[in-house]
Motif scaffolding. Structure first.
Motif, PDB file in Angstrom:
ATOM      1  N   ARG A 251      -0.049   1.836  -0.326  1.00  0.00           N
ATOM      2  CA  ARG A 251       0.116   3.149   0.303  1.00  0.00           C
ATOM      3  C   ARG A 251       1.566   3.353   0.742  1.00  0.00           C
ATOM      4  NH1 ARG A 251      -3.956   6.210   2.926  1.00  0.00           N
ATOM      5  NH2 ARG A 251      -5.446   4.840   1.884  1.00  0.00           N
TER       6      ARG A 251
ATOM      7  N   PHE B  45       3.741   6.412  -0.430  1.00  0.00           N
ATOM      8  CA  PHE B  45       4.419   7.256   0.551  1.00  0.00           C
ATOM      9  C   PHE B  45       5.889   7.434   0.167  1.00  0.00           C
ATOM     10  CE2 PHE B  45       6.947   7.400   4.532  1.00  0.00           C
ATOM     11  CZ  PHE B  45       6.518   8.625   5.024  1.00  0.00           C
TER      12      PHE B  45
ATOM     13  N   ALA C  79       4.364  14.147   3.127  1.00  0.00           N
ATOM     14  CA  ALA C  79       3.895  12.845   2.644  1.00  0.00           C
ATOM     15  C   ALA C  79       3.071  12.118   3.700  1.00  0.00           C
ATOM     16  CB  ALA C  79       5.090  11.990   2.222  1.00  0.00           C
TER      17      ALA C  79
ATOM     18  N   VAL D  51      -0.452  11.410   2.167  1.00  0.00           N
ATOM     19  CA  VAL D  51      -0.640  10.007   1.782  1.00  0.00           C
ATOM     20  C   VAL D  51      -1.250   9.178   2.910  1.00  0.00           C
ATOM     21  CG1 VAL D  51       0.520   7.915   0.962  1.00  0.00           C
ATOM     22  CG2 VAL D  51       1.308  10.164   0.179  1.00  0.00           C
ATOM     23  N   LEU D  52      -0.818   9.446   4.154  1.00  0.00           N
ATOM     24  CA  LEU D  52      -1.289   8.629   5.275  1.00  0.00           C
ATOM     25  C   LEU D  52      -2.411   9.295   6.066  1.00  0.00           C
ATOM     26  CD1 LEU D  52       2.142   7.280   6.589  1.00  0.00           C
ATOM     27  CD2 LEU D  52       0.656   6.355   4.797  1.00  0.00           C
TER      28      LEU D  52
END
Length: 413
Positions: free
Chosen positions: A368, A372, A389, A393-394
């Motif tokens: 991850r 990112f 992002a 992504v997180l």
């Protein structure tokens, strides 16, 4: 202290500024009128043919042909070019050519010319490295010669500084001036170890080989980079290259400061080479949208990954700040990574970026973290890139991410 990346954006801007400066000085451009001696397109073709012969002579290692392109009346410059040609003997060249960009008005049989030198190192560059060259040309008996070269803009190449020694590793090429073989062999060995270390941290397409240059001194390093030596004092290495490059891009160059690198122990040197190799690996995924806390933090994370170093050992400046009640409240800005700034703040900026990347790797996973990094770099502009992002992504917002990072920093010490 770990090495630092010199952005390719800065390199490209430097070339643009140089071309604009030449245009302002000479009054020439794509539509410039003929100069006092009736500059024509045919004359430019003659200059290009001269440069073609000069490049061919280097590729063929033909000293006589190389010097035949130099003005016979320019004795000092001729001697200088003879030495530079000899300095190149050990450099493994796959290509070498010049492209004329523009010429200025001719006067008294002389003219200024802006050209680009394009070269590839055999086995390392998949596309030419391009560097600007400012030349003085002289015309004698209807024939053009190279009569001089302007180096005041800084930069340049290693072989302009002395005879180059080349040491090949399994995954590295070390080029140096004024260094002994034993030191260069050790440098190549560390670079060879750095490549698989980064490969395990950054899974994706990259060259998986590095070119390392070590000039004779800090001042010579600064000359290569076209900046004051004070910007690199205490900096063990920097990486040059164009960020956001495509697959067919030239290899980056890791430029080692022999003075700062020389005072490091074995572990410190290992961290420096791995950090810089991480910049090589991530170059294509780095863009104008990538903040320095992320690019430098990721490089430090890749370098320290698997070493067993604690946060207190790897981030002593930040540990001291936290102990003194000066814990950071926000991620560092790009300006805090300036080479000419206060040394303690510079170190803390790198340490804060490293802990941000380590937090992502620990709490969201290493894959991850890489995702990112790529997500941020895929944007063309800085505005909203990190925030987007972080969300996509997180799965958190920027405010929540910053709070988690502050808490992580506090727990780390």
């Amino acid at each position: 202290m770990t090495g630092r990346q010199r952005s390719g954006r800065r390199t490209v801007c430097g070339l643009a500024a140089l071309l604009l400066a030449l245009q302002a000085l000479t009054g020439c451009g794509s539509g410039a009128p003929p100069g006092p001696e009736g500059r024509t397109e045919n004359a430019d073709r003659g200059v290009q043919r001269l440069l073609d012969r000069w490049g061919t002579a280097v590729r063929n290692r033909d000293e006589s042909a190389y010097l035949a392109a130099v003005d016979p009346a320019a004795g000092g410059y001729r001697d200088e070019r003879r030495q530079v040609f000899a300095n190149l003997a050990a450099v493994p060249l796959a290509s070498w050519e010049y492209r004329l960009v523009r010429t200025g008005p001719a006067a008294g049989g002389r003219t200024a010319a802006e050209a680009e030198l394009r070269y590839r190192l055999a086995g390392y560059d998949t596309a030419p490295v391009t560097t600007p060259v400012r030349l003085t040309l002289a015309r004698r008996a209807g024939r053009w010669y190279v009569a001089g070269q302007d180096t005041r803009e800084g930069g340049g190449q290693l072989w302009e500084q002395g005879a180059v020694t080349a040491v090949r590793g399994k995954r590295s090429l070390v080029l140096a001036v004024g260094q002994d073989q034993e030191r260069l062999r050790a440098l190549a060995d560390l670079a060879d170890r750095a490549v698989p270390a980064v490969e395990s941290a950054w899974r994706g397409p990259w060259a998986r080989r590095v070119v390392v240059e070590m000039p004779a001194s800090l001042s010579r390093m600064a000359a290569l980079l076209g900046a004051p030596a004070s910007h690199y004092r205490g900096i063990a290495a920097v990486t040059t290259g164009e960020v956001g490059g495509a697959g067919a891009a030239p290899a980056d160059r890791i430029i080692v400061n022999p003075e700062a690198y020389g005072v490091l122990g074995g572990f410190g040197r290992r961290i420096v080479l791995t950090h810089e190799t991480a910049h090589v690996a991530t170059r294509a995924a780095t863009s104008a949208a990538t903040p320095l806390w992320l690019s430098e933090g990721f490089a430090d994370w890749a370098a320290y990954r698997g070493t067993g170093r604690t946060a207190r050992q790897a981030a002593p400046e930040l540990a001291a700040a936290v102990a003194a009640g000066r814990a950071p409240q926000k991620l560092p800005e790009d300006a805090e990574f300036g080479f000419a700034g206060e040394a303690g703040r510079l170190a803390r900026a790198y340490e804060e970026g490293w802990l941000a990347c380590r937090m992502i790797a620990e709490e969201w996973g290493e894959e991850r973290l890489a995702a990112f990094y790529r997500a941020v770099g895929s944007r063309k502009r800085r505005g909203g890139a990190v925030e987007g992002a972080v969300r996509d992504v997180l799965g958190v917002d920027m405010g929540g991410f910053t709070v988690r990072w502050r808490e992580y920093v506090a727990r780390a010490f």
